[in-house]
Design a protein around this motif. Structure first.
Motif, mmCIF file in Angstrom:
data_model
loop_
_atom_site.group_PDB
_atom_site.id
_atom_site.type_symbol
_atom_site.label_atom_id
_atom_site.label_comp_id
_atom_site.label_asym_id
_atom_site.label_seq_id
_atom_site.Cartn_x
_atom_site.Cartn_y
_atom_site.Cartn_z
ATOM 1 N N ARG A 275 -0.579 15.884 -1.316
ATOM 2 C CA ARG A 275 -1.308 14.727 -0.752
ATOM 3 C C ARG A 275 -0.365 13.820 0.050
ATOM 4 O O ARG A 275 -0.686 13.355 1.135
ATOM 5 N N ALA A 276 0.811 13.584 -0.516
ATOM 6 C CA ALA A 276 1.783 12.719 0.159
ATOM 7 C C ALA A 276 2.262 13.356 1.465
ATOM 8 O O ALA A 276 2.420 12.685 2.489
ATOM 9 N N TYR A 277 2.455 14.651 1.416
ATOM 10 C CA TYR A 277 2.901 15.448 2.574
ATOM 11 C C TYR A 277 1.874 15.336 3.709
ATOM 12 O O TYR A 277 2.207 15.072 4.863
ATOM 13 N N GLU A 278 0.608 15.467 3.332
ATOM 14 C CA GLU A 278 -0.455 15.379 4.336
ATOM 15 C C GLU A 278 -0.592 13.947 4.862
ATOM 16 O O GLU A 278 -0.778 13.724 6.050
ATOM 17 N N MET A 279 -0.471 12.990 3.959
ATOM 18 C CA MET A 279 -0.627 11.574 4.332
ATOM 19 C C MET A 279 0.446 11.140 5.315
ATOM 20 O O MET A 279 0.167 10.455 6.300
ATOM 21 N N LEU A 280 1.665 11.533 5.062
ATOM 22 C CA LEU A 280 2.776 11.179 5.962
ATOM 23 C C LEU A 280 2.534 11.729 7.356
ATOM 24 O O LEU A 280 2.747 11.045 8.357
ATOM 25 N N ALA A 281 2.111 12.976 7.400
ATOM 26 C CA ALA A 281 1.892 13.619 8.694
ATOM 27 C C ALA A 281 0.707 12.976 9.410
ATOM 28 O O ALA A 281 0.758 12.716 10.611
ATOM 29 N N ALA A 282 -0.354 12.688 8.655
ATOM 30 C CA ALA A 282 -1.586 12.212 9.275
ATOM 31 C C ALA A 282 -1.547 10.722 9.609
ATOM 32 O O ALA A 282 -2.192 10.284 10.563
ATOM 33 N N THR A 283 -0.810 9.928 8.844
ATOM 34 C CA THR A 283 -0.865 8.482 9.085
ATOM 35 C C THR A 283 0.387 7.913 9.739
ATOM 36 O O THR A 283 0.349 6.830 10.298
ATOM 37 N N GLU A 284 1.497 8.635 9.667
ATOM 38 C CA GLU A 284 2.724 8.097 10.275
ATOM 39 C C GLU A 284 3.279 8.993 11.377
ATOM 40 O O GLU A 284 4.248 8.630 12.042
ATOM 41 N N GLY A 285 2.690 10.183 11.542
ATOM 42 C CA GLY A 285 3.219 11.097 12.561
ATOM 43 C C GLY A 285 4.564 11.683 12.174
ATOM 44 O O GLY A 285 5.327 12.103 13.026
ATOM 45 N N ILE A 286 4.829 11.699 10.884
ATOM 46 C CA ILE A 286 6.117 12.223 10.411
ATOM 47 C C ILE A 286 5.871 13.512 9.627
ATOM 48 O O ILE A 286 5.130 13.519 8.640
ATOM 49 N N PHE A 287 6.493 14.563 10.100
ATOM 50 C CA PHE A 287 6.315 15.888 9.509
ATOM 51 C C PHE A 287 7.583 16.224 8.719
ATOM 52 O O PHE A 287 8.638 16.455 9.302
ATOM 53 N N CYS A 288 7.433 16.172 7.400
ATOM 54 C CA CYS A 288 8.585 16.540 6.564
ATOM 55 C C CYS A 288 8.188 17.763 5.761
ATOM 56 O O CYS A 288 7.023 18.149 5.737
ATOM 57 N N GLU A 289 9.144 18.348 5.094
ATOM 58 C CA GLU A 289 8.783 19.503 4.277
ATOM 59 C C GLU A 289 8.258 19.020 2.918
ATOM 60 O O GLU A 289 8.482 17.853 2.541
ATOM 61 N N PRO A 290 7.539 19.888 2.178
ATOM 62 C CA PRO A 290 6.909 19.427 0.944
ATOM 63 C C PRO A 290 7.868 18.722 -0.017
ATOM 64 O O PRO A 290 7.546 17.637 -0.526
ATOM 65 N N ALA A 291 9.046 19.280 -0.266
ATOM 66 C CA ALA A 291 9.972 18.654 -1.232
ATOM 67 C C ALA A 291 10.251 17.206 -0.843
ATOM 68 O O ALA A 291 10.321 16.317 -1.699
ATOM 69 N N SER A 292 10.399 16.961 0.438
ATOM 70 C CA SER A 292 10.728 15.609 0.910
ATOM 71 C C SER A 292 9.614 14.623 0.584
ATOM 72 O O SER A 292 9.874 13.450 0.298
ATOM 73 N N ALA A 293 8.386 15.111 0.652
ATOM 74 C CA ALA A 293 7.237 14.236 0.403
ATOM 75 C C ALA A 293 7.149 13.817 -1.055
ATOM 76 O O ALA A 293 6.410 12.890 -1.400
ATOM 77 N N SER A 294 7.903 14.459 -1.931
ATOM 78 C CA SER A 294 7.837 14.063 -3.342
ATOM 79 C C SER A 294 8.340 12.628 -3.516
ATOM 80 O O SER A 294 7.949 11.944 -4.455
ATOM 81 N N SER A 295 9.162 12.157 -2.579
ATOM 82 C CA SER A 295 9.609 10.758 -2.695
ATOM 83 C C SER A 295 8.432 9.799 -2.475
ATOM 84 O O SER A 295 8.289 8.806 -3.185
ATOM 85 N N ILE A 296 7.580 10.127 -1.528
ATOM 86 C CA ILE A 296 6.385 9.299 -1.287
ATOM 87 C C ILE A 296 5.400 9.456 -2.451
ATOM 88 O O ILE A 296 4.832 8.483 -2.956
ATOM 89 N N ALA A 297 5.224 10.698 -2.902
ATOM 90 C CA ALA A 297 4.315 10.938 -4.035
ATOM 91 C C ALA A 297 4.781 10.127 -5.246
ATOM 92 O O ALA A 297 3.965 9.556 -5.986
ATOM 93 N N GLY A 298 6.076 10.067 -5.431
ATOM 94 C CA GLY A 298 6.623 9.315 -6.558
ATOM 95 C C GLY A 298 6.349 7.822 -6.435
ATOM 96 O O GLY A 298 6.015 7.162 -7.425
ATOM 97 N N LEU A 299 6.448 7.295 -5.228
ATOM 98 C CA LEU A 299 6.155 5.873 -5.031
ATOM 99 C C LEU A 299 4.689 5.571 -5.335
ATOM 100 O O LEU A 299 4.356 4.551 -5.942
ATOM 101 N N VAL A 300 3.816 6.486 -4.887
ATOM 102 C CA VAL A 300 2.379 6.309 -5.144
ATOM 103 C C VAL A 300 2.161 6.226 -6.657
ATOM 104 O O VAL A 300 1.463 5.342 -7.166
ATOM 105 N N LYS A 301 2.803 7.125 -7.361
ATOM 106 C CA LYS A 301 2.624 7.187 -8.811
ATOM 107 C C LYS A 301 3.160 5.923 -9.491
ATOM 108 O O LYS A 301 2.493 5.331 -10.343
ATOM 109 N N LEU A 302 4.348 5.511 -9.088
ATOM 110 C CA LEU A 302 4.921 4.300 -9.696
ATOM 111 C C LEU A 302 4.049 3.083 -9.390
ATOM 112 O O LEU A 302 3.850 2.226 -10.257
#
Ligand code: F0G
Length: 365
Positions: A275-302
């Motif tokens: 979800r974080a991976y898709e959100m970053l790409a769709a809302t910020e225009g930033i394409f990262c690999e899945p592992a990288s998106a875990s940092s955003i996923a973690g923020l959402v969770k916290l």
């Protein structure tokens, strides 16, 4: 003079001499992008910055460590380097070894690395060996072989890797004019990078470049979360293959970074990462690999767990968070294609195209 890479930029903090031949691809000094769409959506109190490490020369943060590791391997007279890798280390080692004119051998878990990464190791001429096992097993073999053979190990247990990677922290402090962010969020796999950033922040404080330090927030994938669980995971699983690691080599220093900084190492499910991976790409225009998106996923969770309520911003009225986006999305096109809507196929006719984009009636055809 054009930019010459991070060793030149941070030479005084790195173990290189005046005569050291620097092996560089002009890595480092990566962009810091303000996530203005995502920040407030995750939590109104957060100001989220994305350190886009995918824009390093081989598409991941590994280049920071590899410029140092290969520079030192060459200085020490090695003709060959070797690593185990979930993909990015092998891509980076292969590229820097090619540039240095030395051999590179990479051990990768059979069938479990993203295609972009495999293509890099291959085109740069590394000897690519697929091991019928996981990363942890491959690393054990590499450690054993490099102990007896005249081959330099370039995984992050090589201290020069950590030296190079600590410059990420220097850049963050420099970007914010000597003020540390309140938090830094990042994925954790073999735990070299969290170790390196923490080292970098502490060194910058020692030399007076910064007075305070961020809390370190590290995130593992739930199927590969040994540090969170408190024991090695024998068969790590996650679609974020970069962090599919069950027994991190820098486990203890990752815990030290967490505890000394007053931070957290948590875990996020594959669903949350996607979800974080898709959100970053769709809302910020930033394409990262899945592992990288875990940092955003973690923020959402916290944020959902109320973690940020108890903290006060160091400056301004929002908590500043820097997320390390460790690798480029193009590394793993298969994950992107699986996540997104399929393209439609039409005849080369205007009305078919207008229909596909929902404009048939508007166009009055
Ligand atoms: N993000 C990406 C894109 C990675 O490739 C890795 C690690 C990490 C995060 C985790 O960093 O291991 O320092 O905690 N990749 C290694 C490799 C293991 O072989 O490419 P870490």
């Amino acid at each position: 003079m054009p930019y010459a890479g991070l060793i030149e930029r941070y030479r005084e903090y790195l173990p290189v001499g005046r005569n050291t031949r620097i092996i560089s691809l002009c890595e480092g000094s990566t962009p810091m992008v303000l996530a203005h769409n995502l920040g407030g959506a995750i939590h109104p109190k957060l100001e989220i910055w994305l350190k886009y490490e995918g824009l390093n020369p081989t598409g991941s943060f590994k280049d920071r460590g590899m410029t140092m590791a290969i520079t030192k391997a060459v200085e020490e007279g090695f003709q060959a380097v070797m690593c185990a890798s979930t993909g990015n280390t092998s891509a980076s080692a292969a590229a820097y070894a090619a540039r240095a004119g030395i051999k590179c051998v990479v051990l990768i878990p059979d069938g479990k690395i993203a295609f972009g990464k495999l293509s890099q190791a291959m085109i740069h001429g590394a000897k690519v060996i697929q091991v019928k096992g996981n990363f942890d097993e491959a690393l054990t073999l590499v450690r054993r072989i490099t102990e007896t053979q005249p081959i330099a190990l370039v995984n992050s247990i090589n201290p020069f890797r950590i030296q190079g990677q600590k410059t990420g922290a220097f850049e963050i402090i420099d970007d914010f004019d000597g003020i540390a962010p309140d938090f830094q969020a990042m994925p954790v796999g073999n735990a070299g990078n969290i170790t390196a950033y923490w080292k970098g922040y502490k060194e910058y404080r020692e030399v007076g470049k910064v007075n305070s330090l961020p809390r370190m927030l590290g995130f593992q994938a739930a199927g590969s979360a040994p540090i969170v669980l408190g024991h090695p995971v024998e068969k790590p699983q996650t679609f974020a293959t970069a962090i599919r690691i069950g027994n991190p080599a820098s486990w203890a220093s990752a815990e030290a970074a967490r505890d000394e900084s007053g931070g957290v190492i948590g875990m996020v499910t594959d669903h949350e990462i996607r979800r974080a991976y898709e959100m970053l790409a769709a809302t910020e225009g930033i394409f990262c690999e899945p592992a990288s998106a875990s940092s955003i996923a973690g923020l959402v969770k916290l944020a959902q767990n109320g973690y940020f309520e108890e903290h006060k911003p160091r400056t301004g009225d929002r908590l500043r968070v820097v997320c390390i986006l460790t690798g480029h999305g193009l590394k793993d096109p298969d994950s992107a294609i699986k996540s997104a809507e399929e393209p439609v196929t039409v005849e080369p006719k205007e009305e078919e195209i207008l229909e596909a984009i929902g404009l048939l009636e508007a166009a009055g055809v």
